[in-house]
Design an enzyme around this catalytic site. Structure first.
Site, short mmCIF file in Angstrom:
data_model
loop_
_atom_site.label_atom_id
_atom_site.label_comp_id
_atom_site.label_asym_id
_atom_site.label_seq_id
_atom_site.Cartn_x
_atom_site.Cartn_y
_atom_site.Cartn_z
CB SER A 127 52.71 8.48 22.34
OG SER A 127 51.34 8.26 22.33
CG HIS B 89 50.06 8.28 17.69
ND1 HIS B 89 50.06 9.46 18.40
CD2 HIS B 89 50.42 7.32 18.58
CE1 HIS B 89 50.40 9.21 19.65
NE2 HIS B 89 50.64 7.93 19.79
#
Ligand code: GCU
Length: 398
Positions: free
Chosen positions: A238, A379
């Site tokens: 990320s 995610h």
């Protein structure tokens, strides 16, 4: 050619064209209009051009040189992970402008092996979160309440890495630069000129500061006799994947680069991006990039580059880009597209990468020296991702 054949040929041409560099700045055309057709031209002309554009216009330049002033071995245990690993906690101290900054690097290194890849990346919550090992120092808390020990265990898979014969090294990213709009702490003040209180327009935002920190960790690792410094793979998830990608793109001493769900400002192409756009990112996280980058906030089509160029800077070193199916915010399609386009530079070296523009099926890695997968799920960085990175490291980081 009958009508149907003509139609399908046109469709193929159109789709190839639409997935080729339409609206996206050309990777292999230099500023003077010349085509880049050899690895040498790439290294001498185009890569430096791209580095300078991306650095001054987006991430920001590092405003000076600052080496590690002091290395302190705080802890070493040769019987970590049931005797399979050496654990080290090392304090790296930086000094500048009569200020001091220290960051702890935590390493787990497989025992009894001479040469092995080590994955280096930042953690989100402090070194003590990557594994429930009570010897790990609890990180200084910058960001609200301290995180419990071991909360990032499933994201680091330390034992899995050690069992696979790989090392792992990590730092807490806030120790290098805070992840809030605050340029008065972290590494920035150590490099300010007289009277300066925030980075100049072309100077680093926090992604570049974090990337700089990874290069300093590599400086240390290259000197540590327990680490094979020629096999350090920079990895991140990320926002920390964005930082790792920039570290690996700039610093060619990293043996390979892994971007996990790095999305906007990371692997993903900005143009026609779904989920988080440049506008959304710049509005929420202005600190991440240089002030210069804000001129593109509402006009990304004016960007003289796009993120496939950042990926291409990794060439000819191995590059892995990964997405997750439920991570529309990062935009898997544009992450994949970016890796596909970056492959052009690998071809100059006679290497293969993402050879087909067909988006792969879930949990089906594709590619070669440039590789990609889309994991089923959210995610995150999980065991499935690590298994692919370990296999990739074993194959390409020799
Ligand atoms: C936010 C941000 C992303 C970033 C993510 C993360 O969602 O918009 O760009 O990647 O945080 O770091 O988890």
């Amino acid at each position: 050619m009958n009508k149907r054949m003509l139609f399908s040929t046109l469709m193929i041409l159109f789709s190839v064209h639409s997935f080729s560099q339409q609206n996206i700045p050309q990777l292999l055309i230099a500023k003077n209009g010349n085509t880049i057709s050899t690895a040498k031209q790439w290294e001498k002309i185009r890569r430096p051009e791209i580095l300078s554009m991306v650095e001054t216009e987006m991430y920001g330049v590092v405003p000076g040189e600052l080496k590690i002033s002091e290395i302190t071995l705080l802890d070493q245990d040769d019987q970590a992970i049931q005797g399979k690993a050496i654990r080290k906690q090392v304090k790296l101290t930086f000094r500048g402008n009569q200020k001091e900054l220290s960051v702890e690097l935590l390493l787990y290194l497989p025992k009894g092996k001479k040469s092995y890849p080590t994955f280096l990346g930042y953690n989100f919550g402090g070194n003590h979160t990557i594994l429930n090992d009570t010897a790990i120092h609890i990180a200084k808390e910058w960001n609200g309440a301290a995180k419990p020990r071991g909360v990032e265990t499933a994201n680091w898979e330390v034992e899995r890495l050690i069992n696979a014969g790989c090392g792992v090294a990590t730092m807490y990213y806030w120790d290098i630069a805070p992840d809030r709009e605050d340029f008065s702490i972290g590494i920035y003040p150590l490099l300010y000129k007289d009277g300066q209180t925030k980075p100049a327009n072309n100077e680093w935002g926090s992604l570049a500061a974090w990337a700089w920190g990874l290069s300093r960790a590599l400086d240390y690792m290259k000197a540590d006799k327990h680490v094979d410094g020629s096999k350090v793979i920079v990895v991140g998830h990320s926002r920390l994947g964005k930082a790792s990608l920039w570290a690996g793109a700039r610093d060619q001493r990293f043996a390979a680069v892994i971007s996990n769900n790095s999305g906007c400002g990371g692997a993903s192409i900005y143009r026609e991006k779904a989920g988080e756009t440049l506008l959304k990112m710049n509005n929420r996280f202005p600190r991440w990039t240089a002030v210069n980058f804000k001129k593109y906030t509402e006009s990304e089509s004016l960007l003289p580059f796009d993120q496939h160029m950042v990926l291409a800077m990794v060439a000819p070193r191995p590059l892995y880009v990964a997405s997750a199916s439920e991570d529309a915010w990062a935009d898997p399609k544009n992450e994949f597209k970016s890796a596909f386009f970056a492959t052009q530079v690998y071809h100059l070296y006679g290497l293969k990468g993402i050879e087909s523009d067909v988006f792969p099926a879930l949990n089906t890695p594709v590619g070669s020296t440039v590789a990609y997968h889309i994991r089923n799920g959210k995610h995150d960085i999980l065991a499935y991702d690590w298994d692919q990175y370990i296999a990739f490291a074993k194959k390409f980081v020799k």
